[in-house]
Motif scaffolding. Structure first.
Motif, mmCIF file in Angstrom:
data_model
loop_
_atom_site.group_PDB
_atom_site.id
_atom_site.type_symbol
_atom_site.label_atom_id
_atom_site.label_comp_id
_atom_site.label_asym_id
_atom_site.label_seq_id
_atom_site.Cartn_x
_atom_site.Cartn_y
_atom_site.Cartn_z
ATOM 1 N N ASN A 105 11.286 12.287 -86.705
ATOM 2 C CA ASN A 105 13.259 11.033 -85.671
ATOM 3 C C ASN A 105 13.691 11.515 -85.102
ATOM 4 N N GLU A 127 20.978 17.243 -74.639
ATOM 5 C CA GLU A 127 21.860 18.023 -75.493
ATOM 6 C C GLU A 127 21.128 18.724 -76.691
ATOM 7 N N ARG A 128 19.970 17.925 -77.819
ATOM 8 C CA ARG A 128 18.530 18.513 -78.269
ATOM 9 C C ARG A 128 18.231 18.765 -78.405
ATOM 10 N N VAL A 148 22.981 15.183 -70.174
ATOM 11 C CA VAL A 148 22.804 16.370 -70.534
ATOM 12 C C VAL A 148 21.779 16.028 -71.305
ATOM 13 N N SER A 168 20.549 1.977 -84.184
ATOM 14 C CA SER A 168 21.630 2.203 -83.496
ATOM 15 C C SER A 168 21.327 1.651 -82.287
ATOM 16 N N HIS A 181 10.517 19.639 -71.128
ATOM 17 C CA HIS A 181 11.416 18.318 -71.192
ATOM 18 C C HIS A 181 12.102 17.845 -70.587
ATOM 19 N N GLY A 211 8.576 12.720 -82.773
ATOM 20 C CA GLY A 211 9.718 12.917 -82.407
ATOM 21 C C GLY A 211 10.155 12.033 -80.800
HETATM 22 C C1 B12 Z 1 20.345 7.906 -76.010
HETATM 23 C C2 B12 Z 1 20.877 8.750 -76.626
HETATM 24 C C3 B12 Z 1 20.864 7.716 -78.596
HETATM 25 C C4 B12 Z 1 19.296 6.370 -78.177
HETATM 26 C C5 B12 Z 1 18.111 7.174 -77.494
HETATM 27 C C6 B12 Z 1 17.918 7.614 -79.359
HETATM 28 C C7 B12 Z 1 16.287 8.661 -78.710
HETATM 29 N N1 B12 Z 1 15.849 9.043 -79.959
HETATM 30 O O1 B12 Z 1 16.311 8.550 -77.986
HETATM 31 C C8 B12 Z 1 19.809 5.681 -79.820
HETATM 32 C C9 B12 Z 1 21.614 4.369 -79.346
HETATM 33 C C10 B12 Z 1 18.868 4.995 -80.021
HETATM 34 C C11 B12 Z 1 20.302 7.003 -80.307
HETATM 35 C C12 B12 Z 1 20.877 6.159 -81.626
HETATM 36 C C13 B12 Z 1 21.499 8.032 -82.209
HETATM 37 N N2 B12 Z 1 21.715 8.559 -82.059
HETATM 38 CO CO1 B12 Z 1 22.358 9.753 -80.047
HETATM 39 N N3 B12 Z 1 21.943 10.120 -78.740
HETATM 40 C C14 B12 Z 1 22.072 9.803 -76.950
HETATM 41 C C15 B12 Z 1 21.684 10.669 -75.931
HETATM 42 C C16 B12 Z 1 23.201 10.295 -74.650
HETATM 43 C C17 B12 Z 1 20.754 10.878 -75.528
HETATM 44 C C18 B12 Z 1 19.026 11.523 -75.793
HETATM 45 C C19 B12 Z 1 17.808 11.301 -75.047
HETATM 46 O O2 B12 Z 1 18.123 12.163 -74.093
HETATM 47 N N4 B12 Z 1 17.052 10.652 -75.062
HETATM 48 C C20 B12 Z 1 16.082 11.083 -74.205
HETATM 49 C C21 B12 Z 1 14.802 11.690 -75.373
HETATM 50 C C22 B12 Z 1 13.767 11.813 -74.691
HETATM 51 O O3 B12 Z 1 15.668 12.711 -75.881
HETATM 52 P P1 B12 Z 1 16.039 13.726 -77.164
HETATM 53 O O4 B12 Z 1 16.125 12.343 -78.551
HETATM 54 O O5 B12 Z 1 16.731 14.414 -77.042
HETATM 55 O O6 B12 Z 1 14.516 13.651 -78.270
HETATM 56 C C23 B12 Z 1 14.423 14.915 -77.356
HETATM 57 C C24 B12 Z 1 12.471 15.058 -79.099
HETATM 58 O O7 B12 Z 1 12.868 14.084 -79.393
HETATM 59 C C25 B12 Z 1 12.599 16.758 -78.673
HETATM 60 N N5 B12 Z 1 10.626 16.423 -79.072
HETATM 61 C C26 B12 Z 1 9.786 15.740 -79.690
HETATM 62 N N6 B12 Z 1 8.752 15.880 -79.826
HETATM 63 C C27 B12 Z 1 8.689 16.809 -78.803
HETATM 64 C C28 B12 Z 1 7.548 16.572 -77.833
HETATM 65 C C29 B12 Z 1 7.577 16.888 -76.456
HETATM 66 C C30 B12 Z 1 6.649 17.587 -75.947
HETATM 67 C C31 B12 Z 1 8.746 17.482 -76.434
HETATM 68 C C32 B12 Z 1 8.717 18.347 -75.001
HETATM 69 C C33 B12 Z 1 10.049 17.728 -76.939
HETATM 70 C C34 B12 Z 1 9.789 16.467 -77.781
HETATM 71 O O8 B12 Z 1 12.696 16.873 -77.281
HETATM 72 C C35 B12 Z 1 13.520 15.690 -77.021
HETATM 73 C C36 B12 Z 1 14.358 16.118 -75.675
HETATM 74 O O9 B12 Z 1 13.262 15.953 -73.938
HETATM 75 C C37 B12 Z 1 22.065 11.768 -77.307
HETATM 76 C C38 B12 Z 1 23.016 12.602 -76.284
HETATM 77 C C39 B12 Z 1 22.333 13.770 -75.019
HETATM 78 N N7 B12 Z 1 23.558 13.059 -74.137
HETATM 79 O O10 B12 Z 1 21.912 14.399 -75.341
HETATM 80 C C40 B12 Z 1 22.918 11.456 -78.495
HETATM 81 C C41 B12 Z 1 22.284 11.650 -79.588
HETATM 82 C C42 B12 Z 1 20.976 12.420 -79.491
HETATM 83 N N8 B12 Z 1 22.567 11.160 -80.621
HETATM 84 C C43 B12 Z 1 22.466 11.254 -82.056
HETATM 85 C C44 B12 Z 1 22.707 10.602 -82.454
HETATM 86 C C45 B12 Z 1 23.626 10.746 -84.049
HETATM 87 C C46 B12 Z 1 22.525 9.375 -82.740
HETATM 88 C C47 B12 Z 1 22.262 8.473 -84.386
HETATM 89 C C48 B12 Z 1 22.385 9.721 -85.543
HETATM 90 C C49 B12 Z 1 23.177 7.919 -84.280
HETATM 91 C C50 B12 Z 1 23.850 6.922 -85.800
HETATM 92 N N9 B12 Z 1 22.977 7.076 -86.985
HETATM 93 O O11 B12 Z 1 23.118 4.875 -85.077
HETATM 94 C C51 B12 Z 1 20.836 7.797 -83.876
HETATM 95 C C52 B12 Z 1 19.192 8.959 -83.939
HETATM 96 C C53 B12 Z 1 18.331 8.048 -83.544
HETATM 97 C C54 B12 Z 1 17.201 8.530 -83.920
HETATM 98 N N10 B12 Z 1 16.917 9.264 -84.664
HETATM 99 O O12 B12 Z 1 17.535 9.594 -82.697
HETATM 100 C C55 B12 Z 1 23.300 12.938 -81.628
HETATM 101 C C56 B12 Z 1 21.873 13.302 -82.431
HETATM 102 C C57 B12 Z 1 22.707 14.837 -82.965
HETATM 103 C C58 B12 Z 1 21.787 15.730 -84.016
HETATM 104 N N11 B12 Z 1 21.967 15.876 -84.959
HETATM 105 O O13 B12 Z 1 20.490 15.418 -83.298
HETATM 106 C C59 B12 Z 1 23.034 13.158 -80.186
HETATM 107 C C60 B12 Z 1 23.230 13.822 -79.339
HETATM 108 C C61 B12 Z 1 25.154 13.097 -79.872
HETATM 109 C C62 B12 Z 1 25.241 14.325 -79.760
HETATM 110 N N12 B12 Z 1 26.263 14.846 -79.486
HETATM 111 O O14 B12 Z 1 25.909 14.402 -81.036
HETATM 112 N N13 B12 Z 1 21.144 7.603 -79.744
#
Ligand code: B12
Length: 384
Positions: free
Chosen positions: A182, A167-168, A165, A244, A58, A235
């Motif tokens: 997604n 979180e996911r 953090v 959003s 991650h 993802g």
């Molecule tokens: C920045 C952020 C956003 C941004 C960017 C979203 C994004 N996808 O990165 C924006 C403003 C667009 C957004 C929108 C939304 N968000 Co938001 N957001 C965050 C935040 C603060 C950080 C996310 C983050 O770290 N992004 C960076 C990417 C790289 O990480 P990630 O999104 O966690 O993705 C993981 C997966 O994609 C997975 N993955 C998938 N493929 C692969 C491939 C490999 C090789 C690996 C290693 C990993 C991997 O691993 C990733 C982490 O490494 C979190 C809270 C937190 N502190 O974590 C909430 C959070 C993710 N959001 C949340 C929500 C509810 C939403 C929305 C639904 C809100 C809405 N209805 O408008 C939308 C959904 C959009 C979407 N499809 O992601 C919830 C998700 C709950 C859940 N069930 O997943 C969180 C966890 C907040 C919470 N405490 O509940 N968000």
């Protein structure tokens, strides 16, 4: 973003004597029961290593995401270096993370019907009621207190979408679900309409197995449904295109290329979840506080656009919506009105805001008026 509960550091209380393996296993079971009592739908425990394991690396994934610039203006995503991916750097002494999830969907939301009614406003289902940050952090603090009542003082810190953090990633490692195409954390029995939260702790609890299966298979409904094509890979979300981000995080003008695709979505977007087959398993929330206020689940755009600033502040007190402020509220609704079918009432409401003091609002209102007049002209041309 909100602040987390401050680190608990009561030096006056004697340190807890180390617990045996059996005591820690019993405690882990009790933590799950207490989590259930406190309203969490699931509780899992994981270690702090986010650089290897079945979920992938991650830290590398986050860095690749940042290198692409997908975070847009969300400077906080890049600001904290490795603190985001290494929990013990954020909160020294952390060896385990207790990850929790809480359902937020109120019953009978008719979400897709609202999306298809262009005169109505669509507000993301997570934001219809009271802000979740405080509610969940309080419950996490209550969980920590119960642990302390059982074992004495522990080191802990509670987070809900607040600090750096992952979180996911932590939730997947703790067994709560898999990463959907997604990017949502999905659970086969609950879909993805739930929030995540964590307790970082120095208690060496036994860990749960990560969630191993990917249930998406060949389905890509979320990617097809995303109005702006923001899911750029499985993802991976380019936040700069995500509605959003455009309606909540972006402070300036919404790029014109995305305005029509926003439709009637005025705060957040749920399409990548609403059109996911697992959303039919979403359970209604047990929290009264998440139920809609002021008919926000189906309000008319014109009603919301007519709110004055004080009315906006009063009606969004205690809601996550308040953090975007009145100017961005008007900006977003202006775009949705531009996307609504032509009507004299819409044109008049936009005209009334044409000289609004904020340049940001004026520019979006001017765009919406042009869209409305274009539709009116086309209607006349077709009728003629
Ligand atoms: C920045 C952020 C956003 C941004 C960017 C979203 C994004 N996808 O990165 C924006 C403003 C667009 C957004 C929108 C939304 N968000 Co938001 N957001 C965050 C935040 C603060 C950080 C996310 C983050 O770290 N992004 C960076 C990417 C790289 O990480 P990630 O999104 O966690 O993705 C993981 C997966 O994609 C997975 N993955 C998938 N493929 C692969 C491939 C490999 C090789 C690996 C290693 C990993 C991997 O691993 C990733 C982490 O490494 C979190 C809270 C937190 N502190 O974590 C909430 C959070 C993710 N959001 C949340 C929500 C509810 C939403 C929305 C639904 C809100 C809405 N209805 O408008 C939308 C959904 C959009 C979407 N499809 O992601 C919830 C998700 C709950 C859940 N069930 O997943 C969180 C966890 C907040 C919470 N405490 O509940 N968000």
């Amino acid at each position: 973003m909100t602040a987390s509960v401050p680190p608990h550091n009561d030096t006056a209380t004697p340190a807890t004597p180390p617990l045996s393996t059996c005591e820690l296993a019993d405690l882990a079971r009790e933590i799950k029961d207490w989590g259930d009592d406190l309203g969490f739908q699931q509780v899992g425990i994981t270690d702090t290593d986010l650089t290897q394991g079945p979920g992938g690396d991650h830290e590398a994934h986050l860095n690749a995401w940042l290198d692409q610039g997908y975070q847009g203006e969300m400077g906080f995503m890049a600001k904290h270096g490795t603190k985001r991916t290494r929990p013990a750097e954020l909160e020294p002494g952390t060896v385990r993370v207790i990850s929790v999830r809480m359902d937020y969907l109120p019953e009978d939301m008719a979400s897709i019907e609202v999306l298809r009614r262009p005169e109505s406003a669509y507000v993301s289902r997570y934001a219809l009621g009271r802000d979740y940050h405080k509610l969940m952090r309080k419950r996490l603090a209550a969980l920590a207190k119960r642990i302390e009542e059982r074992v004495g003082t522990i080191g802990y810190r509670a987070f809900v979408d607040s600090a750096p953090v992952m979180e996911r990633a932590l939730a997947q490692k703790a067994g709560l679900g898999w990463f959907g195409k997604n990017a949502m954390l999905l659970n086969p029995k609950a879909g993805s309409l739930f929030f995540l939260g964590e307790l970082y702790t120095d208690l060496p609890l036994p860990v749960d197995a990560p969630f191993a299966r990917d249930h998406c298979g060949s389905c890509n409904s979320c990617q097809v449904a995303c109005p702006t094509g923001a899911i750029v890979d499985d993802g991976v979300v380019d936040a700069r295109k995500c509605i959003s981000y455009l309606t909540i995080e972006l402070h300036g003008a919404i790029p014109e290329e995305h305005r029509r695709a926003m439709g009637n979505r005025i705060y957040g977007c749920d399409d990548c979840q609403l059109f996911c087959p697992f959303t039919r398993f979403a359970n209604p929330t047990r929290e009264d506080d998440f139920y809609p206020r002021h008919d926000l689940e189906c309000a008319e755009l014109l009603t919301l656009f007519a709110w004055g600033e004080q009315e906006f502040l009063d009606k969004t007190a205690g809601s996550a919506i308040r953090r975007i402020g009145y100017v961005r509220w008007l900006r977003n609704i202006a775009v949705a009105l531009g996307n609504a079918p032509y009507s004299e009432a819409v044109e008049a409401a936009l005209m009334a805001r044409r000289a609004y003091p904020s340049e940001l609002v004026r520019e979006h209102v001017a765009w919406a008026l042009a869209e409305q007049r274009d539709k009116a002209a086309r209607r006349i041309a077709t009728a003629g």
